[in-house]
Design a protein around this motif. Structure first.
Motif, PDB file in Angstrom:
ATOM      1  N   VAL A 345      47.200 -11.627  -7.012  1.00 12.89           N
ATOM      2  CA  VAL A 345      48.580 -11.595  -7.501  1.00 12.89           C
ATOM      3  C   VAL A 345      49.189 -10.310  -6.945  1.00 12.89           C
ATOM      4  O   VAL A 345      48.660  -9.217  -7.178  1.00 12.89           O
ATOM      5  CB  VAL A 345      48.655 -11.600  -9.039  1.00 12.89           C
ATOM      6  CG1 VAL A 345      50.123 -11.642  -9.491  1.00 12.89           C
ATOM      7  CG2 VAL A 345      47.896 -12.785  -9.618  1.00 12.89           C
ATOM      8  N   PHE A 346      50.304 -10.466  -6.196  1.00 17.03           N
ATOM      9  CA  PHE A 346      50.890  -9.332  -5.497  1.00 17.03           C
ATOM     10  C   PHE A 346      52.035  -8.719  -6.284  1.00 17.03           C
ATOM     11  O   PHE A 346      52.458  -9.233  -7.319  1.00 17.03           O
ATOM     12  CB  PHE A 346      51.344  -9.756  -4.101  1.00 17.03           C
ATOM     13  CG  PHE A 346      50.209 -10.220  -3.230  1.00 17.03           C
ATOM     14  CD1 PHE A 346      49.322  -9.311  -2.678  1.00 17.03           C
ATOM     15  CD2 PHE A 346      50.009 -11.578  -2.993  1.00 17.03           C
ATOM     16  CE1 PHE A 346      48.257  -9.738  -1.895  1.00 17.03           C
ATOM     17  CE2 PHE A 346      48.954 -12.015  -2.214  1.00 17.03           C
ATOM     18  CZ  PHE A 346      48.067 -11.099  -1.655  1.00 17.03           C
ATOM     19  N   GLN A 347      52.571  -7.620  -5.740  1.00 15.87           N
ATOM     20  CA  GLN A 347      53.525  -6.800  -6.482  1.00 15.87           C
ATOM     21  C   GLN A 347      54.824  -7.512  -6.804  1.00 15.87           C
ATOM     22  O   GLN A 347      55.267  -7.528  -7.942  1.00 15.87           O
ATOM     23  CB  GLN A 347      53.836  -5.524  -5.691  1.00 15.87           C
ATOM     24  CG  GLN A 347      54.879  -4.632  -6.356  1.00 15.87           C
ATOM     25  CD  GLN A 347      55.018  -3.289  -5.675  1.00 15.87           C
ATOM     26  OE1 GLN A 347      54.246  -2.952  -4.785  1.00 15.87           O
ATOM     27  NE2 GLN A 347      55.985  -2.504  -6.076  1.00 15.87           N
ATOM     28  N   SER A 352      56.470 -12.957  -2.747  1.00 14.49           N
ATOM     29  CA  SER A 352      55.232 -13.736  -2.618  1.00 14.49           C
ATOM     30  C   SER A 352      55.425 -15.219  -2.929  1.00 14.49           C
ATOM     31  O   SER A 352      54.522 -16.021  -2.687  1.00 14.49           O
ATOM     32  CB  SER A 352      54.142 -13.161  -3.526  1.00 14.49           C
ATOM     33  OG  SER A 352      54.472 -13.301  -4.887  1.00 14.49           O
ATOM     34  N   GLN A 410      56.521 -13.795 -12.084  1.00  9.84           N
ATOM     35  CA  GLN A 410      55.172 -13.257 -12.000  1.00  9.84           C
ATOM     36  C   GLN A 410      54.176 -14.162 -12.704  1.00  9.84           C
ATOM     37  O   GLN A 410      53.003 -14.256 -12.291  1.00  9.84           O
ATOM     38  CB  GLN A 410      55.126 -11.830 -12.559  1.00  9.84           C
ATOM     39  CG  GLN A 410      53.931 -11.008 -12.106  1.00  9.84           C
ATOM     40  CD  GLN A 410      53.826 -10.816 -10.611  1.00  9.84           C
ATOM     41  OE1 GLN A 410      53.745 -11.778  -9.850  1.00  9.84           O
ATOM     42  NE2 GLN A 410      53.826  -9.571 -10.177  1.00  9.84           N
ATOM     43  N   LEU A 427      44.695  -7.723  -8.473  1.00  8.75           N
ATOM     44  CA  LEU A 427      46.090  -7.501  -8.860  1.00  8.75           C
ATOM     45  C   LEU A 427      46.589  -6.261  -8.135  1.00  8.75           C
ATOM     46  O   LEU A 427      46.261  -5.138  -8.513  1.00  8.75           O
ATOM     47  CB  LEU A 427      46.196  -7.314 -10.379  1.00  8.75           C
ATOM     48  CG  LEU A 427      45.568  -8.429 -11.226  1.00  8.75           C
ATOM     49  CD1 LEU A 427      45.381  -7.975 -12.661  1.00  8.75           C
ATOM     50  CD2 LEU A 427      46.400  -9.687 -11.172  1.00  8.75           C
ATOM     51  N   ALA A 430      50.617  -5.628  -9.365  1.00  3.91           N
ATOM     52  CA  ALA A 430      51.217  -6.888  -9.801  1.00  3.91           C
ATOM     53  C   ALA A 430      52.158  -6.745 -10.994  1.00  3.91           C
ATOM     54  O   ALA A 430      52.924  -7.660 -11.277  1.00  3.91           O
ATOM     55  CB  ALA A 430      50.114  -7.891 -10.148  1.00  3.91           C
TER      56      ALA A 430
END
Length: 524
Positions: A345-347, A352, A410, A427, A430
């Motif tokens: 899970v990206f920022q 994304s 998110q 993460l 994230a």
């Protein structure tokens, strides 16, 4: 007369209202913190003050700076803007000196020699002792943000609008940028409108605070008094979000094991050379099932490179990464069984998530890793179950990402990561883009899922407050090595290494930040 005067400002986009009847003032030498949940209208207000609203915006009311209506012509001369992500705010093809000089040229400084001298003076003014001929990619995040501030003040702006100016920075760089802004305001009587979801940052800088909710101003007053005794439910939720407890699932067997990992990056134009940048240098780390380990450190310390290695997106030059005893090889066919066991899970979910894909299709996409691939009906069922698991309604699958708030997007990214029922989640910052109550909401969801599934979590973060609430253990990385590691509470209470101590000192809680601001405020 105030430096900035906003009178009954309303901004609409067709039938959608972004701001409704907002009035606000900022005096010369004053910092006003603008806070609110995601979607409350903070960035719209900042754009209105900076004359950066899109053409389709319908605007009512007035915005004046130094008595004059704000307009594109006022940018630079009256108002300078500091953006959230300096890496994208700066032109990668121009030197930093050239970018500051561009502002000066636009302001009428035509003489090359005088302009070069002014560039050097501006860089010195923001605390940068660097060659103006360097490019943005050569600089750290904090240095790039200082260049952005130099550009914002280059034309003699009386007012600065800072929109999440430290959100992308590690604690030490964030503290340095906060100190620079504080000095500019105090010494040069610049007004500052500080837009941020980082309440300790606001507490440490702001004289007054203004709270937006659903486009309306719901609270305004002295920062210390309002943050300690909120008058609105919005500020109360932001200043004291529910703190998630660490999962009590219990530590299982080691799942992710990094052993003596080293990674060097070489410039593409020098691929025949042995010279390069050593990013990881003999790093070893374990994350067990049911455990959360936070990896913290300053920008450039190697955190993201470690995340890429853990995800099998890169290979170490030395050492190995194993997941449940199976080594990442870098070969597509050999690594395919591991792909479903390790997800990310990206920022920024805005980056994304594909904006043109329906949410159901986004969440179902990783199911292509299964062999044989599931039928369309099975894919839809898996996606619906994953969305329900993260608390999103059934009709979310048919909608596009832009229809959701930041916290909901998110959750969508988390559902996509969970649809394969992985053993390990990586993460990478994230939760850093979320405001405090949304961050607490997503963190609580992760704690619940970890307790139910025994998930292992590798949390890459620059937020020590978050790491303190969520992680069982912390590893502090500096120059590619782990310089300190231990149980969370003990490490944060008594840091032994200077890097850890600096990170802890630069990450005060809300009450600590308020006390520091009151202690350091000049006596008038």
């Amino acid at each position: 007369m105030s430096l900035l005067e906003i009178e009954r400002l309303s901004v609409r986009y067709g039938s959608d209202t972004a701001l409704e009847d907002v009035s606000l003032r900022v005096a010369a030498g004053e910092v006003v913190g603008l806070v609110g949940r995601s979607g409350s209208g903070k960035s719209t207000l900042a754009a209105a003050v900076s004359a950066l609203l899109p053409d389709e915006a319908e605007i009512a009311g007035a915005v004046r700076i130094d008595g004059r209506p704000v307009s594109p012509a006022a940018r630079g001369r009256l108002v300078g803007t500091i953006f959230q992500e300096p890496a994208t705010a700066l032109n990668p093809a121009l030197t930093v000196g050239g970018q500051v000089a561009e502002v000066l040229r636009a302001g009428g400084l035509r003489d090359r020699r005088r302009r070069d001298a002014a560039v050097a003076a501006l860089l010195s003014r923001v605390g940068l002792a660097i060659d103006p001929g360097r490019y943005p990619h050569d600089l750290s995040g904090g240095q790039r943000q200082r260049v952005g501030i130099a550009m914002a003040i280059a034309a003699g702006s009386k007012l600065l609008v800072a929109d999440e100016p430290t959100a992308a920075l590690d604690p030490v760089a964030r503290d340095e940028i906060a100190g620079l802004l504080r000095r500019l305001v105090a010494q040069e009587r610049i007004g500052l409108l500080l837009v941020s979801h980082d309440l300790p940052l606001v507490a440490g800088l702001a004289d007054r605070i203004a709270v937006l909710d659903a486009g309306r101003l719901v609270e305004e007053g002295p920062a210390a008094g309002r943050l300690r005794r909120p008058a609105s439910a919005t500020l109360a939720a932001l200043s004291a979000p529910a703190a998630p407890a660490m999962s009590s699932a219990g530590r299982g067997a080691p799942l992710l094991v990094a052993t003596d990992v080293a990674r060097t990056f070489r410039e593409a134009r020098c691929c025949w050379s042995r010279r390069g940048t050593l990013v990881l240098d003999g790093l070893s780390l374990e994350v067990a099932s049911g455990e959360t380990v936070a990896v913290v450190g300053t920008s450039g310390s190697g955190k993201t490179t470690l995340a890429r290695l853990a995800l099998g997106l890169d290979r170490p030059d030395r050492g190995a990464i194993h997941v449940d005893g199976v080594r990442w090889t870098g070969r597509v066919a050999a690594d395919r069984p591991l792909r479903r066991r390790v997800q990310a899970v990206f920022q920024d979910p805005a980056d994304s998530l594909d904006p043109a894909m329906a949410v159901g299709a986004i969440v179902a996409e990783p199911l292509g890793l299964l062999s044989p691939p599931p039928s369309p009906a099975a894919r839809a069922a898996h996606a619906a179950a994953a969305l329900a698991e993260v608390g999103l309604p059934a009709d979310a699958a048919e909608r596009l990402p832009h229809a959701f708030s930041g916290g909901q997007r998110q959750r969508i990214a988390l559902a996509r990561a969970l649809v394969l029922r992985p053993d390990l989640l990586v993460l990478d910052e994230a939760l850093s883009a979320l405001d405090p109550d949304l961050q607490a909401e997503v963190a609580a969801l992760l704690v619940r899922l970890q307790a139910e599934r025994g998930l292992a979590l590798l949390l890459i973060t620059h937020d020590l407050q978050l790491a303190g609430r969520l992680a069982h253990g912390i590893a502090v990385v500096d120059a590619g090595r782990i310089v300190e590691q231990g149980e969370t509470a003990a490490l944060l209470a008594t840091p032994r290494h200077p890097v850890t101590a600096a990170l802890v000192a630069a990450s005060p809680g809300l009450e600590q930040a308020l006390d520091r601001h009151e202690r350091d405020r000049p006596i008038t």
